[in-house]
Scaffold this motif. Structure first.
Motif, short mmCIF file in Angstrom:
data_model
loop_
_atom_site.label_atom_id
_atom_site.label_comp_id
_atom_site.label_asym_id
_atom_site.label_seq_id
_atom_site.Cartn_x
_atom_site.Cartn_y
_atom_site.Cartn_z
N ALA A 50 90.85 52.54 27.50
CA ALA A 50 88.84 52.72 28.22
C ALA A 50 89.12 54.28 28.21
O ALA A 50 87.74 55.34 28.16
CB ALA A 50 88.40 52.52 29.33
N ASN B 294 77.09 58.78 32.84
CA ASN B 294 78.43 58.22 32.49
C ASN B 294 79.29 57.61 33.29
O ASN B 294 80.00 57.13 32.65
CB ASN B 294 78.72 60.63 32.27
CG ASN B 294 80.13 60.55 31.19
OD1 ASN B 294 80.69 59.56 30.43
ND2 ASN B 294 81.33 60.66 32.11
N TYR C 94 88.96 59.63 34.76
CA TYR C 94 88.48 58.27 34.57
C TYR C 94 89.32 58.14 35.78
O TYR C 94 88.86 57.29 36.64
CB TYR C 94 89.75 57.69 33.85
CG TYR C 94 89.41 56.17 33.24
CD1 TYR C 94 88.16 55.90 32.82
CD2 TYR C 94 90.55 55.38 33.89
CE1 TYR C 94 88.42 53.97 32.47
CE2 TYR C 94 90.60 54.02 33.60
CZ TYR C 94 89.48 53.34 33.28
OH TYR C 94 89.52 52.28 33.37
N LYS D 101 86.66 41.01 26.45
CA LYS D 101 86.69 40.93 24.65
C LYS D 101 88.11 40.38 25.12
O LYS D 101 88.21 39.55 23.86
CB LYS D 101 86.63 42.55 24.06
CG LYS D 101 86.46 42.25 23.24
CD LYS D 101 87.03 43.19 22.13
CE LYS D 101 87.26 43.62 20.22
NZ LYS D 101 86.69 44.92 19.50
N LEU E 60 83.42 45.59 29.36
CA LEU E 60 83.53 44.31 28.22
C LEU E 60 84.81 44.76 28.04
O LEU E 60 84.91 43.47 26.80
CB LEU E 60 82.68 45.42 27.20
CG LEU E 60 80.95 45.58 27.63
CD1 LEU E 60 80.37 46.59 27.11
CD2 LEU E 60 80.71 44.38 27.86
N LEU E 61 85.99 45.22 27.67
CA LEU E 61 87.00 45.40 26.96
C LEU E 61 87.69 43.58 28.13
O LEU E 61 88.45 43.28 27.43
CB LEU E 61 88.18 46.25 27.35
CG LEU E 61 87.88 47.43 26.71
CD1 LEU E 61 88.41 48.95 27.06
CD2 LEU E 61 88.86 47.53 25.56
N SER F 79 81.83 50.10 29.78
CA SER F 79 83.62 50.08 28.54
C SER F 79 84.21 49.56 28.78
O SER F 79 85.49 48.51 28.53
CB SER F 79 83.22 51.13 27.70
OG SER F 79 84.42 51.60 27.36
N HIS F 80 84.90 49.49 30.59
CA HIS F 80 86.37 48.74 30.95
C HIS F 80 86.17 47.23 31.23
O HIS F 80 86.44 46.78 30.22
CB HIS F 80 86.11 49.90 32.34
CG HIS F 80 87.06 49.06 32.84
ND1 HIS F 80 88.58 49.82 33.42
CD2 HIS F 80 87.51 47.64 33.83
CE1 HIS F 80 89.57 48.52 33.69
NE2 HIS F 80 88.94 47.99 34.60
N LYS G 129 78.83 54.21 32.60
CA LYS G 129 78.99 54.06 31.00
C LYS G 129 80.62 53.68 31.19
O LYS G 129 80.94 52.56 30.55
CB LYS G 129 78.77 54.98 30.10
CG LYS G 129 78.70 54.56 28.89
CD LYS G 129 78.75 56.13 27.75
CE LYS G 129 79.12 56.29 26.55
NZ LYS G 129 79.06 57.30 25.46
N GLN G 130 81.38 54.09 31.58
CA GLN G 130 83.12 54.34 31.96
C GLN G 130 82.98 52.85 32.45
O GLN G 130 83.76 52.11 31.63
CB GLN G 130 83.41 55.20 32.44
CG GLN G 130 83.55 56.52 32.01
CD GLN G 130 84.42 57.36 32.60
OE1 GLN G 130 84.27 57.61 33.46
NE2 GLN G 130 85.68 58.34 31.61
#
Length: 551
Positions: free
Chosen positions: A219, A163, A228, A177, A173-174, A170-171, A166-167
């Motif tokens: 995120a 988990n 978080y 992006k 990848l932002l 995701s962070h 994954k966090q």
């Protein structure tokens, strides 16, 4: 000096813009708006000092009366040397020292950036964990983990559960992006250019922090803020200023505060409207304003029919007393320049200058042409021309030719007047494909200056040995021309010498020079100095309008 001034002006702009951010914007939760504010104002700080903003001013032909007081010419005792060469001892070249220090700092930061990029490229050869579209996920380590740059994400999954990985993914990848790496590259380049400026470091720090605030808010969402925050605390590392986007590099306390802080009311977005006055103030303070003289009655045309822009006309002319005959002659010349004969001669001269032409020698001629009294008459396509002698330097050229010769001529210039044919000054002449004549080079001039019609002296040379008052304004300088030195003294009240720096080629105008050596002069009454011979440049108000008037 121009470079130093530009860097200082750019630094002042960053100080103005960053102070506004620090005082009014940094606590707001409009992270995207703050991001664009930081990025755009950083770029504007480099653009504004380079802006050229024309300001129209009416071309008023009425001059105010000016009273002139003739001052006695005198020399300081220490500047007069009899039977000795004057030696000017330049002081410490502070400008060169400053430039050397600046480029040393910029070079060191550039090397550091190159090292970081080399390390990044080497890390690309490591273990690849996944390929998510155009994003590559690489295996990180303790020294290079949980970060991103461009489209590459590094994940150090040691001591992390699924988990948490994954966090973090995701962070990062932002960050990819949202193209945060582009902001960082711009900030790093600005830091290299303005490394001496403390505000640019504030920009870099705030850009990094704002990136994290923006991504953290997205995120974490609304329900996962506690988990978080715990992950942030677990992975906290020392803040190292690198170009990579690290997961937990930004100050932990600020990130957690912004994460749990209530969103700012939309009403406070009105604060961003104040940015426009800030930009206007910066433009007024640091942009270049060019005063354009506008004369709506001016309607001049060039020989090719194109209109001459009013701002391309020099608005001043020499004050010269003319006799009635000279005034009448000048009026006649102006009238001739509007005639068909003048236009035809302009076109013919331009055509001749651009080609090697074949001519037939007719014989010698005596001409009433203003440019030559005697020469060789030549013909081409049934038209007569006069072969000149390069203004008297090559009179023997006529002895080389006889009537009937067919010659090829490469013109160096073509002259024309109201009466008589065009006069060709030859660069070289060929007969039977053999060069029989080549123009002699002009002898090196042996004079310090020449005279205008109004008796103003002028010299074209190199500006050297600039000495300054404690406040930075010019005190003395030397114009080096043809082996001569013309030293001129500047009053503390004189105008600023903008856009002219030591080493520039300039045209210098002056009066009342005093000879202080075999090839040395001292001038107190300078009139103007310019890096462009088509303009008078910087004018001395004490003397300029005594010798020049507005058109």
């Amino acid at each position: 000096m121009k470079t130093v001034i530009y860097l200082l002006e750019a630094s002042a702009c960053t100080g103005l813009f960053y102070s506004f951010y620090f005082l009014f914007l940094r606590r707001l939760t409009f992270f995207t708006l703050n991001r664009w504010y930081l990025l755009v104002t950083l770029l504007l700080s480099f653009v504004i000092p380079k802006l050229q903003m024309p300001v129209e001013a009416p071309n008023v032909n009425v001059l105010k009366p000016v009273m002139y007081i003739q001052q006695m010419q005198r020399l300081e005792v220490n500047s007069l040397h009899i039977n000795h060469k004057v030696v000017y001892e330049p002081g410490v070249a502070w400008v060169m020292v400053i430039k050397a220090l600046y480029f040393t700092g910029a070079l060191l930061l550039s090397i550091r950036l190159m090292i970081v990029l080399v390390i990044f490229c080497r890390k690309l050869n490591g273990k690849r964990l996944a390929q998510l579209g155009f994003v590559t996920v690489m295996q990180g380590d303790k020294s290079f983990g949980n970060s991103s740059f461009l489209n590459v994400v590094f994940i150090n999954d040691e001591e992390l559960d699924a988990n948490e990985v994954k966090q973090i993914l995701s962070h990062e990848l932002l960050h990819v992006k949202l193209l945060h790496s582009v902001d960082r590259i711009i900030a790093w380049l600005a830091r290299i250019v303005l490394w001496f400026n403390p505000f640019v470091y504030g920009y870099l720090r705030s850009i990094e922090e704002n990136h994290e605030f923006e991504v953290d808010r997205i995120a974490a969402g609304n329900d996962e803020k506690g988990k978080y925050a715990s992950l942030l605390l677990k992975l906290t590392v020392a803040n190292q200023a690198t170009i990579f986007q690290g997961f937990s590099k930004a100050p932990l306390k600020k990130r957690i505060y912004m994460l749990f802080n209530q969103p700012t009311s939309n009403m406070k977005k009105v604060i961003y409207v104040l940015v426009l006055p800030m930009v206007v103030i910066s433009c007024l303070a640091f942009a270049r304003f060019e005063h354009v003289q506008v004369n709506h009655k001016l309607n001049l045309k060039l020989s090719d029919g194109k209109r001459l822009r009013p701002d391309s006309v020099n608005p001043y002319r020499q004050k010269v007393k003319r006799t009635p005959g000279q005034i009448k002659g000048h009026a006649a010349f102006i009238a001739w320049t509007k005639s068909a004969d003048y236009q035809a001669k302009v076109r013919a001269a331009e055509k001749l200058k651009n080609e090697i032409g074949t001519f037939k020698v007719v014989g010698s001629i005596t001409s009433d042409n203003v440019f030559i009294k005697q020469g060789t008459l030549i013909q081409r396509d049934g038209k007569n021309y006069i072969l000149g002698d390069n203004f008297g330097r090559d009179k023997d050229v006529h002895a080389l030719l006889k009537p009937g010769d067919v010659i090829d001529i490469k013109p160096s210039s073509v002259l024309y007047g109201k009466n008589g044919p065009l006069v060709i000054q030859a660069s070289f002449i060929k007969r039977d494909n053999v060069i029989i004549y080549e123009a002699k080079p002009e002898p090196a001039p042996d004079y310090a200056f020449l005279y205008e019609a109004n008796r103003v002296r002028f010299a074209d040379g190199v500006l050297t040995n600039v000495d300054r008052y404690p406040n930075g304004k010019w005190k003395t300088a030397i114009i080096a021309v043809n082996g001569y030195q013309i030293k001129f003294n500047v009053k503390p009240s004189a105008p600023e010498f903008d856009d002219i720096a030591q080493g520039d080629h300039v045209r210098f105008r002056f009066v009342h020079e005093v000879k202080t050596g075999a090839k040395e002069y001292t001038v107190n009454d300078w009139i103007s100095i310019s890096a462009d011979v088509k303009d008078y440049g910087i004018k001395n108000p004490d003397f300029f309008f005594k010798f020049y008037e507005k058109i």
